[in-house]
Enzyme design. Structure first.
Site, mmCIF file in Angstrom:
data_model
loop_
_atom_site.group_PDB
_atom_site.id
_atom_site.type_symbol
_atom_site.label_atom_id
_atom_site.label_comp_id
_atom_site.label_asym_id
_atom_site.label_seq_id
_atom_site.Cartn_x
_atom_site.Cartn_y
_atom_site.Cartn_z
ATOM 1 N N LYS A 58 0.898 -1.198 -0.100
ATOM 2 C CA LYS A 58 0.059 -0.018 0.005
ATOM 3 C C LYS A 58 0.810 1.302 0.105
ATOM 4 O O LYS A 58 1.651 1.298 1.133
ATOM 5 C CB LYS A 58 -1.019 0.048 1.178
ATOM 6 C CG LYS A 58 -2.032 1.348 1.181
ATOM 7 C CD LYS A 58 -2.613 1.341 2.557
ATOM 8 C CE LYS A 58 -3.131 2.923 2.476
ATOM 9 N NZ LYS A 58 -3.398 3.298 3.979
ATOM 10 N N ALA B 163 -9.887 5.433 4.402
ATOM 11 C CA ALA B 163 -9.685 6.562 5.542
ATOM 12 C C ALA B 163 -11.058 7.196 5.577
ATOM 13 O O ALA B 163 -11.555 7.439 4.450
ATOM 14 C CB ALA B 163 -8.753 7.648 4.983
ATOM 15 N N GLY B 164 -11.386 7.771 6.691
ATOM 16 C CA GLY B 164 -12.682 8.233 7.076
ATOM 17 C C GLY B 164 -13.806 7.796 7.690
ATOM 18 O O GLY B 164 -14.751 8.350 8.042
ATOM 19 N N ASN C 142 -8.995 1.648 10.170
ATOM 20 C CA ASN C 142 -8.133 1.301 11.265
ATOM 21 C C ASN C 142 -8.710 2.021 12.332
ATOM 22 O O ASN C 142 -9.324 1.404 13.338
ATOM 23 C CB ASN C 142 -6.656 1.806 10.924
ATOM 24 C CG ASN C 142 -5.904 1.276 12.308
ATOM 25 O OD1 ASN C 142 -4.564 1.612 11.965
ATOM 26 N ND2 ASN C 142 -6.186 0.784 13.336
ATOM 27 N N THR C 143 -8.672 3.317 12.472
ATOM 28 C CA THR C 143 -9.230 4.046 13.694
ATOM 29 C C THR C 143 -10.777 3.508 14.186
ATOM 30 O O THR C 143 -11.160 3.684 15.344
ATOM 31 C CB THR C 143 -9.193 5.650 13.461
ATOM 32 O OG1 THR C 143 -7.666 5.879 13.101
ATOM 33 C CG2 THR C 143 -9.315 6.322 14.722
#
Length: 334
Positions: free
Chosen positions: A177, A264-265, A286-287
């Site tokens: 990635k 992301a997001g 992830n988060t």
């Protein structure tokens, strides 16, 4: 009664002549109906189903015979739905990260709950002061789970390329990635550096899955440069804001010849489902899992969201209408 031994009745608004003395059950059979599956109203009074065989029609009777009707096609069997990138095929369309967890054990538990088959891993210096410290590979077996080395934290193409060269040397990975960040505040990708790094990595035999802006033109250029997957951001990294521009994500999906994954997001399960409903091949997060109050439970929710969103996309949503449209057919009303 008529001279021929028949009577005239009305059935669901239509006049019929039937034999005198015919029971309601026999009438239903004559109409090719199953008496046990219909309800009969005779002269505005409901006839108990248990008496249909004993109650006979009389001249002038007005009957309503009803049953239940459905409003859709029969369900088709759902075949196995997989996706492929760089010649590798996967069942799970969820990719998870390995950062921000309280420890490797929690990370491994969340991974198992998510059903993901790919995890992103950052490349960092070995702790030479404590070489026996626990490592990610002690908890997540790279022989069972595909490791996807990434270039998180790299702000130039040179840094990213150098990192991935080391990653390939360390584990033999060529599926990687790539992300090259423009600046620390937004963590938005630097597309000039990203495109340049993609070209170099592709020439060196890498198969880069590339983090990029949600721009269909930039996405196509990355694909032409050798990206094996396009990974547009839904919102800034770690923001949890969800997909901010569904229009451009959809345009990227429609124009791509390689897999498209939102990267992301994502903040919650509905964000993941929406990405899949737009036609994306998968979602990387992830988060959203690691910072949930219960990461393992959230991982389970994300798995379900990805699967349901994909099914909804394959099923094809109904068209949007400006006005109401009845679910039940109007024909056949009493």
């Amino acid at each position: 009664m008529h001279t021929d031994g028949t009577v005239t009745i009305t059935v669901n608004g239509e006049h019929k002549r039937v034999a005198a003395g015919l029971s309601l059950a026999d009438l239903a059979t004559e109409l090719r109906l199953v008496p046990e599956k219909v309800a009969v109203e005779r002269n505005l009074e409901v006839v108990p189903r248990s008496t249909l065989s004993t109650v006979c029609v009389e001249d002038g009777d007005e009957l309503e015979i009803v049953h239940f009707v459905g409003g859709g096609d029969h369900a088709k069997p759902i075949d196995e739905d997989t996706w492929s990138v760089a010649g590798k095929t996967f069942r799970s369309r969820l990719i998870v990260g390995t950062g921000k967890y309280k420890d490797f054990a929690q990370n491994a538990a969340a991974l198992e709950a998510s059903g993901a088959e790919i995890v992103t891993v950052a490349v960092r210096r070995v702790n030479v002061s404590d070489p026996k410290a626990p490592m990610l590979t002690d908890y997540i077996d790279p022989k069972k789970i595909t490791y996807l080395p990434n270039t998180a934290g790299c702000f130039t193409g040179e840094e990213a390329i150098r990192t991935l060269r080391l990653a390939r040397e360390a584990g033999g990975w060529d599926l990687v990635k790539l992300e090259v960040l423009g600046e620390a505040k937004t963590l938005y990708p630097d597309m000039v550096e990203t495109l340049r790094a993609t070209e170099i990595l592709a020439k060196e035999g890498f198969k880069p899955m590339v983090y990029c802006v949600d721009d269909p033109i930039a996405a196509k250029r990355l694909e032409d440069a050798g990206a094996v997957a396009i990974m547009p951001l839904g919102a800034p990294i770690g923001s949890g804001l969800g997909i901010q521009n569904e229009v451009t994500i959809r345009l990227i999906v429609e124009g791509a010849g390689v897999p498209v994954l939102v990267d992301a997001g994502v903040g919650t399960a509905s964000d993941a489902a929406r990405a899949m409903e737009l036609g994306c091949d998968g979602v990387l997060m992830n988060t959203a899992i690691a910072e949930a109050r219960d990461p393992v439970m959230m991982a389970t929710a994300m798995k379900a969201a990805i699967e349901s969103g994909r099914l909804a996309y394959r099923a094809g949503r109904m068209g949007k209408r400006r006005y109401a449209d009845p679910s039940s057919p109007l024909a056949g009303l009493i």
